[in-house]
Design an enzyme around this catalytic site. Structure first.
Site, PDB file in Angstrom:
ATOM      1  N   ASN A  11       0.868  -1.174   0.000  1.00 26.27           N
ATOM      2  CA  ASN A  11       0.000   0.000   0.000  1.00 26.27           C
ATOM      3  C   ASN A  11       0.908   1.228   0.000  1.00 26.27           C
ATOM      4  OD1 ASN A  11      -1.826   2.030   0.438  1.00 26.27           O
ATOM      5  ND2 ASN A  11      -2.276   1.477   2.566  1.00 26.27           N
ATOM      6  N   LYS A  13       0.137   4.188  -0.170  1.00 25.10           N
ATOM      7  CA  LYS A  13      -0.509   5.386   0.414  1.00 25.10           C
ATOM      8  C   LYS A  13      -0.285   6.575  -0.530  1.00 25.10           C
ATOM      9  CE  LYS A  13       0.229   3.513   4.969  1.00 25.10           C
ATOM     10  NZ  LYS A  13      -0.138   3.684   6.346  1.00 25.10           N
ATOM     11  N   HIS A 102      -9.713   0.631   4.689  1.00 24.25           N
ATOM     12  CA  HIS A 102      -8.425   0.866   5.353  1.00 24.25           C
ATOM     13  C   HIS A 102      -8.677   1.804   6.538  1.00 24.25           C
ATOM     14  CE1 HIS A 102      -4.368   2.314   6.156  1.00 24.25           C
ATOM     15  NE2 HIS A 102      -3.946   1.216   5.541  1.00 24.25           N
ATOM     16  N   GLU A 104      -7.193   4.278   7.655  1.00 20.76           N
ATOM     17  CA  GLU A 104      -7.054   5.725   7.399  1.00 20.76           C
ATOM     18  C   GLU A 104      -8.305   6.263   6.713  1.00 20.76           C
ATOM     19  OE1 GLU A 104      -3.179   5.574   5.508  1.00 20.76           O
ATOM     20  OE2 GLU A 104      -2.363   4.905   7.424  1.00 20.76           O
ATOM     21  N   GLU A 174      -5.647  -5.442  10.297  1.00 16.81           N
ATOM     22  CA  GLU A 174      -4.670  -4.385  10.514  1.00 16.81           C
ATOM     23  C   GLU A 174      -4.993  -3.658  11.822  1.00 16.81           C
ATOM     24  OE1 GLU A 174      -2.554  -2.972   6.789  1.00 16.81           O
ATOM     25  OE2 GLU A 174      -4.400  -1.830   6.904  1.00 16.81           O
ATOM     26  N   GLY A 180       1.942   2.028  10.678  1.00 17.70           N
ATOM     27  CA  GLY A 180       2.853   3.168  10.550  1.00 17.70           C
ATOM     28  C   GLY A 180       3.485   3.599  11.856  1.00 17.70           C
ATOM     29  N   SER A 219       3.102  -2.384  10.367  1.00 21.18           N
ATOM     30  CA  SER A 219       4.543  -2.354  10.607  1.00 21.18           C
ATOM     31  C   SER A 219       5.239  -3.687  10.310  1.00 21.18           C
ATOM     32  CB  SER A 219       4.846  -1.881  12.041  1.00 21.18           C
ATOM     33  OG  SER A 219       4.390  -0.552  12.217  1.00 21.18           O
TER      34      SER A 219
HETATM   35  C1  PEP Z   1      -0.862   0.040   5.820  1.00 17.64           C
HETATM   36  O1  PEP Z   1      -0.728   1.108   5.255  1.00 17.64           O
HETATM   37  O2  PEP Z   1      -1.856  -0.634   5.592  1.00 17.64           O
HETATM   38  C2  PEP Z   1       0.183  -0.417   6.738  1.00 17.64           C
HETATM   39  C3  PEP Z   1       0.077  -1.586   7.305  1.00 17.64           C
HETATM   40  O3  PEP Z   1       1.248   0.443   6.934  1.00 17.64           O
HETATM   41  P1  PEP Z   1       2.644   0.077   7.655  1.00 17.64           P
HETATM   42  O4  PEP Z   1       3.131  -1.206   7.074  1.00 17.64           O
HETATM   43  O5  PEP Z   1       3.533   1.236   7.331  1.00 17.64           O
HETATM   44  O6  PEP Z   1       2.362  -0.054   9.127  1.00 17.64           O
END
Ligand code: PEP
Length: 258
Positions: A11, A13, A102, A104, A174, A180, A219
């Site tokens: 992803n 982003k 997601h 966000e 997630e 992040g 992460s």
């Molecule tokens: C994500 O954007 O879905 C995500 C898991 O980000 P990160 O791996 O940076 O934590």
């Protein structure tokens, strides 16, 4: 990991440029040759770069097939929805997948469970495979509400689309507190929630539950991917930050193909 074919989804982003995307894709293509048979690799890129990445991927498809996805989709199919992007448009550009729900989008753009379910159905109506993201906040985890929260997020989709719709979908767990932040769920924490989700679905349809791919996101790095992916119910990962660095993303793909 089981005999389900793993998926590693990047992803991006809101990152990228024409020049940096071209370089990243070139490095990924070169490095993925070895792992391509063992896992599927999906890139969820920003809308403006879908056409660019689609053509780069098509040009190098003999080298390493990459799947293309978007990070969001409108719940509407067509019409006066300024600023929105329809599932048919994504399909037209070569997407096979799209992220829905997601965290966000849920936190900053008002994507509640009802809208996420509508987006999930819009994706499927137009031939895309939705990657449905669910996950709890830190507060919710500390209150012991993780299972209730993810079940509610999942049930909203099951209620709207029917459980059979999960047959053509991917689920991504997630935990919001791990996205992040550099804090990863431990392999045991991830496995516990994945097993819960699979069991929850199996109460509707055991075969479908066994076949459904459930990705872990939050992460994931080159150093922790292997242990996370070795858990019975973890079928790969949804990768944010580390998907922007070719060697890290490639290492994660190798861990999924191991
Ligand atoms: C994500 O954007 O879905 C995500 C898991 O980000 P990160 O791996 O940076 O934590």
């Amino acid at each position: 990991m089981s005999d389900r074919i793993a998926i590693v989804a990047g992803n991006w982003k809101m990152h990228g440029s024409l020049a940096s995307n071209a370089l990243l894709i070139q490095r990924l293509m070169a490095g993925l040759v070895d792992v391509r048979a063992k896992c599927q690799v999906l890139l969820c890129v920003p809308f403006p770069y879908l056409a660019q990445v689609a053509s780069l991927v098509a040009a190098g498809s003999g080298q390493a097939p990459l799947l293309l996805g978007a990070q969001d989709v409108s719940e509407h199919d067509v019409g006066a929805w300024t600023g929105e992007t329809s599932a048919a448009m994504l399909k037209d550009l070569g997407c096979s997948h799209v992220l829905v729900g997601h965290s966000e989008r849920r936190s900053y753009f008002g994507d509640n469970n009802v809208r996420v379910a509508a987006k999930f159905m819009a994706a499927q109506r137009n031939g895309l495979c939705p990657v449905l993201c669910v996950g709890e906040t830190l507060d919710e985890r500390e209150q012991g509400r993780t299972e209730a929260v993810v079940a509610q997020q999942l049930d909203a989709v099951i209620a709207a689309a029917g459980v059979a719709a999960l047959d053509n979908a991917v689920l991504a767990y997630e935990p919001v507190w791990a996205i992040g932040t550099g804090k990863t769920a431990s392999p045991a924490q991830a496995q516990a929630v994945h097993a819960f989700l699979r069991h929850h679905i199996s109460t509707h349809d055991a075969t479908l539950a066994r076949q459904l791919r459930i990705l872990y996101g939050g992460s994931v790095k080159a150093g922790n991917a292997r242990e996370l992916f070795s858990q019975t119910d973890v079928d790969g990962g949804l990768i944010g930050g580390a998907s922007l660095i070719a060697e890290d993303f490639l290492a994660i793909c190798s861990a999924a193909g191991a």
